[in-house]
Scaffold this motif. Structure first.
Motif, PDB file in Angstrom:
ATOM      1  N   PRO A 200       0.799  -1.234   0.000  1.00  0.00           N
ATOM      2  CA  PRO A 200       0.000   0.000   0.000  1.00  0.00           C
ATOM      3  C   PRO A 200       0.821   1.268   0.000  1.00  0.00           C
ATOM      4  CG  PRO A 200      -0.178  -1.172   2.102  1.00  0.00           C
ATOM      5  CD  PRO A 200       0.482  -2.105   1.143  1.00  0.00           C
ATOM      6  N   GLU A 201       1.979   1.252   0.679  1.00  0.00           N
ATOM      7  CA  GLU A 201       2.788   2.475   0.722  1.00  0.00           C
ATOM      8  C   GLU A 201       3.383   2.820  -0.636  1.00  0.00           C
ATOM      9  OE1 GLU A 201       5.697  -0.859   1.717  1.00  0.00           O
ATOM     10  OE2 GLU A 201       3.622  -0.332   2.216  1.00  0.00           O
ATOM     11  N   CYS A 202       3.549   1.800  -1.493  1.00  0.00           N
ATOM     12  CA  CYS A 202       4.101   2.056  -2.830  1.00  0.00           C
ATOM     13  C   CYS A 202       3.120   2.849  -3.684  1.00  0.00           C
ATOM     14  CB  CYS A 202       4.429   0.738  -3.528  1.00  0.00           C
ATOM     15  SG  CYS A 202       5.822  -0.125  -2.819  1.00  0.00           S
ATOM     16  N   VAL A 203       1.837   2.574  -3.521  1.00  0.00           N
ATOM     17  CA  VAL A 203       0.830   3.273  -4.306  1.00  0.00           C
ATOM     18  C   VAL A 203       0.856   4.761  -3.994  1.00  0.00           C
ATOM     19  CG1 VAL A 203      -1.632   3.413  -4.831  1.00  0.00           C
ATOM     20  CG2 VAL A 203      -0.582   1.194  -4.357  1.00  0.00           C
ATOM     21  N   LEU A 204       1.186   5.108  -2.755  1.00  0.00           N
ATOM     22  CA  LEU A 204       1.236   6.514  -2.358  1.00  0.00           C
ATOM     23  C   LEU A 204       2.539   7.183  -2.761  1.00  0.00           C
ATOM     24  CD1 LEU A 204       0.045   8.913  -0.804  1.00  0.00           C
ATOM     25  CD2 LEU A 204       1.127   8.007   1.254  1.00  0.00           C
ATOM     26  N   SER A 205       3.661   6.504  -2.495  1.00  0.00           N
ATOM     27  CA  SER A 205       4.956   7.171  -2.649  1.00  0.00           C
ATOM     28  C   SER A 205       5.723   6.765  -3.905  1.00  0.00           C
ATOM     29  CB  SER A 205       5.828   6.858  -1.429  1.00  0.00           C
ATOM     30  OG  SER A 205       6.180   5.479  -1.412  1.00  0.00           O
ATOM     31  N   GLY A 206       5.403   5.592  -4.465  1.00  0.00           N
ATOM     32  CA  GLY A 206       6.195   5.097  -5.581  1.00  0.00           C
ATOM     33  C   GLY A 206       7.567   4.615  -5.157  1.00  0.00           C
ATOM     34  N   LYS A 207       7.809   4.521  -3.861  1.00  0.00           N
ATOM     35  CA  LYS A 207       9.127   4.153  -3.354  1.00  0.00           C
ATOM     36  C   LYS A 207       9.317   2.646  -3.343  1.00  0.00           C
ATOM     37  CE  LYS A 207      12.379   5.467   0.280  1.00  0.00           C
ATOM     38  NZ  LYS A 207      12.551   6.267   1.505  1.00  0.00           N
ATOM     39  N   ALA A 208      10.322   2.167  -4.061  1.00  0.00           N
ATOM     40  CA  ALA A 208      10.641   0.738  -4.084  1.00  0.00           C
ATOM     41  C   ALA A 208      11.506   0.398  -2.872  1.00  0.00           C
ATOM     42  CB  ALA A 208      11.391   0.391  -5.370  1.00  0.00           C
ATOM     43  N   SER A 209      11.250  -0.762  -2.271  1.00  0.00           N
ATOM     44  CA  SER A 209      11.992  -1.142  -1.072  1.00  0.00           C
ATOM     45  C   SER A 209      11.979  -2.650  -0.900  1.00  0.00           C
ATOM     46  CB  SER A 209      11.377  -0.485   0.175  1.00  0.00           C
ATOM     47  OG  SER A 209      10.078  -0.997   0.408  1.00  0.00           O
ATOM     48  N   LYS A 210      12.849  -3.131  -0.018  1.00  0.00           N
ATOM     49  CA  LYS A 210      12.834  -4.545   0.336  1.00  0.00           C
ATOM     50  C   LYS A 210      11.483  -4.922   0.940  1.00  0.00           C
ATOM     51  CE  LYS A 210      17.776  -4.890   1.517  1.00  0.00           C
ATOM     52  NZ  LYS A 210      18.731  -5.213   2.603  1.00  0.00           N
ATOM     53  N   GLU A 211      10.953  -4.031   1.778  1.00  0.00           N
ATOM     54  CA  GLU A 211       9.684  -4.307   2.440  1.00  0.00           C
ATOM     55  C   GLU A 211       8.551  -4.473   1.435  1.00  0.00           C
ATOM     56  OE1 GLU A 211      12.511  -2.506   5.191  1.00  0.00           O
ATOM     57  OE2 GLU A 211      11.748  -1.824   3.253  1.00  0.00           O
ATOM     58  N   ALA A 212       8.608  -3.712   0.342  1.00  0.00           N
ATOM     59  CA  ALA A 212       7.581  -3.836  -0.690  1.00  0.00           C
ATOM     60  C   ALA A 212       7.687  -5.174  -1.409  1.00  0.00           C
ATOM     61  CB  ALA A 212       7.696  -2.684  -1.691  1.00  0.00           C
ATOM     62  N   ASP A 213       8.922  -5.626  -1.669  1.00  0.00           N
ATOM     63  CA  ASP A 213       9.113  -6.951  -2.260  1.00  0.00           C
ATOM     64  C   ASP A 213       8.587  -8.037  -1.325  1.00  0.00           C
ATOM     65  OD1 ASP A 213      10.190  -6.184  -4.674  1.00  0.00           O
ATOM     66  OD2 ASP A 213      12.248  -6.815  -4.223  1.00  0.00           O
ATOM     67  N   VAL A 214       8.833  -7.875  -0.033  1.00  0.00           N
ATOM     68  CA  VAL A 214       8.355  -8.857   0.956  1.00  0.00           C
ATOM     69  C   VAL A 214       6.826  -8.893   0.960  1.00  0.00           C
ATOM     70  CG1 VAL A 214       8.173  -9.330   3.434  1.00  0.00           C
ATOM     71  CG2 VAL A 214      10.411  -8.838   2.413  1.00  0.00           C
ATOM     72  N   TYR A 215       6.191  -7.740   0.823  1.00  0.00           N
ATOM     73  CA  TYR A 215       4.728  -7.705   0.747  1.00  0.00           C
ATOM     74  C   TYR A 215       4.250  -8.543  -0.437  1.00  0.00           C
ATOM     75  CZ  TYR A 215      -0.043  -5.897   0.501  1.00  0.00           C
ATOM     76  OH  TYR A 215      -1.410  -5.799   0.477  1.00  0.00           O
ATOM     77  N   SER A 216       4.858  -8.342  -1.596  1.00  0.00           N
ATOM     78  CA  SER A 216       4.466  -9.108  -2.789  1.00  0.00           C
ATOM     79  C   SER A 216       4.689 -10.594  -2.585  1.00  0.00           C
ATOM     80  CB  SER A 216       5.253  -8.615  -4.007  1.00  0.00           C
ATOM     81  OG  SER A 216       5.029  -7.240  -4.234  1.00  0.00           O
TER      82      SER A 216
END
Length: 342
Positions: A200-216
């Motif tokens: 969800p935070e990616c949709v707001l900020s567009g920021k790629a991160s390890k945490e976003a990969d873990v979410y996926s």
């Protein structure tokens, strides 16, 4: 690794041909798109269109799937006696040559048994499913922790994971991947990914991160355990969102009710519970509450205790900005509206 390397070089072959065809129109792009890697012999091997057409039956054989760049075909490399996946850019491609070149350059750096696409088909039993999750976790650990740079994949989803003949998971499609320093671990960039798998935070900020990969990864883990897609609009409202539905079952102490009914009762209940809880842990709305992929692997291996999760799914605090158009199972780039996937 022969199959993985072959899948890469044949994908590269189609790129190389397209770049040659476009040279007259876009020489300024073609001239430095691979930074001389083809010329100095350090990059992937070049293949002619005739060679690629031969191994794919002139692109009339089995189509493995269609992505943002175009179709992926099954081929056979006779001298290595192995099946390969061949990606071909379509005229209607939603992504550009630079993104495709980025994928090739990143894959060229990688040497891991659970990376790069291969294909396998079957109704998967529980042992195979649990093995796939372990393989995907191992691939992600390599990307995040074991290389000279951290590689953020940014588009981990079920359709980017294929299986070889031994049902070993292969993570592919690095067109949206980014290299970052290990110390940084994140990168602000344009919004990219696939709805249903994006944090969800990616949709707001567009920021790629390890945490976003873990979410996926967590979404895919839940899909594998439950045998359904992350979003099912035809289901009743309480079950349409996989993450929300599984978290509700967890809160009601009915977690094993999320198990894929096609498995009947033919699964290890302890492993199923572990996978479902790990999946929920990884999709926690707060990125700081998600585990690292290292910690995830430890729990999946029963080397660390299961996490304590709230009985109710925490409410996400991230807004969805206007300006991101996403279609089902397609990579996301900035356009006017958001569409929930099929």
């Amino acid at each position: 690794m022969a199959g993985g390397a072959a899948a890469l070089i044949f994908g590269t072959g189609s790129i190389w041909f397209i770049l040659r065809r476009k040279r007259k129109k876009a020489n300024q792009v073609d001239g430095n798109i691979f930074d001389g890697e083809f010329q100095n012999g350090m990059g992937p091997r070049k293949f002619s269109l005739a060679q690629i057409a031969k191994v794919t039956t002139n692109f009339k054989g089995e189509k493995l799937g269609v992505g943002g760049f175009g179709a992926v075909f099954r081929g056979y490399l006779r001298d290595l006696d192995t099946d390969v996946a061949v990606k071909r850019i379509s005229k209607a491609s939603k992504q550009g040559i630079k993104e495709y070149a980025s994928e090739v350059k990143i894959i060229s750096r990688l040497r891991h048994k659970n990376l790069v696409k291969l294909i396998g088909k079957s109704l998967l039993n529980w042992d195979v499913r649990f093995k796939i999750v372990h393989g995907l976790a191992s691939a992600l650990f390599y990307l995040h922790e074991e290389g000279d740079h951290c590689i953020l994949h940014r588009d981990i989803k079920a359709s980017n994971i294929m299986l070889d003949s031994g049902f070993n998971a292969k993570l592919g499609d690095f067109g949206l991947a980014r290299l970052v320093d290990h110390a940084k671990g994140s990168q602000t960039t344009h919004l990219a990914g696939t709805m249903g798998y994006m944090a969800p935070e990616c949709v707001l900020s567009g920021k790629a991160s390890k945490e976003a990969d873990v979410y996926s990864f967590g979404v895919v883990a839940l899909e594998i355990a439950c045998g359904r897609r992350s979003i099912e609009p035809t289901y009743e409202e309480s079950r349409a969102s996989l993450v929300a539905w599984v978290w509700d079952l967890f809160g009601n102490r009915q977690l094993l009710g999320a198990a894929d009914p096609k498995l009947s009762i033919d699964f290890d209940a302890k492993e199923m519970e572990c996978l479902l809880i790990v999946g929920l842990w990884c999709v926690h709305p707060d990125p700081k509450s998600r585990p690292s992929i290292r910690k995830t692997i430890q729990v999946l291996n029963f080397e660390a205790p299961l996490p304590k999760l709230p009985s109710a799914r925490p409410t996400p605090t991230y807004g969805v900005p206007v300006g991101c158009g996403i279609q089902a199972s397609d990579p996301c780039f900035s356009t006017p509206t958001i569409t929930i996937p099929r």
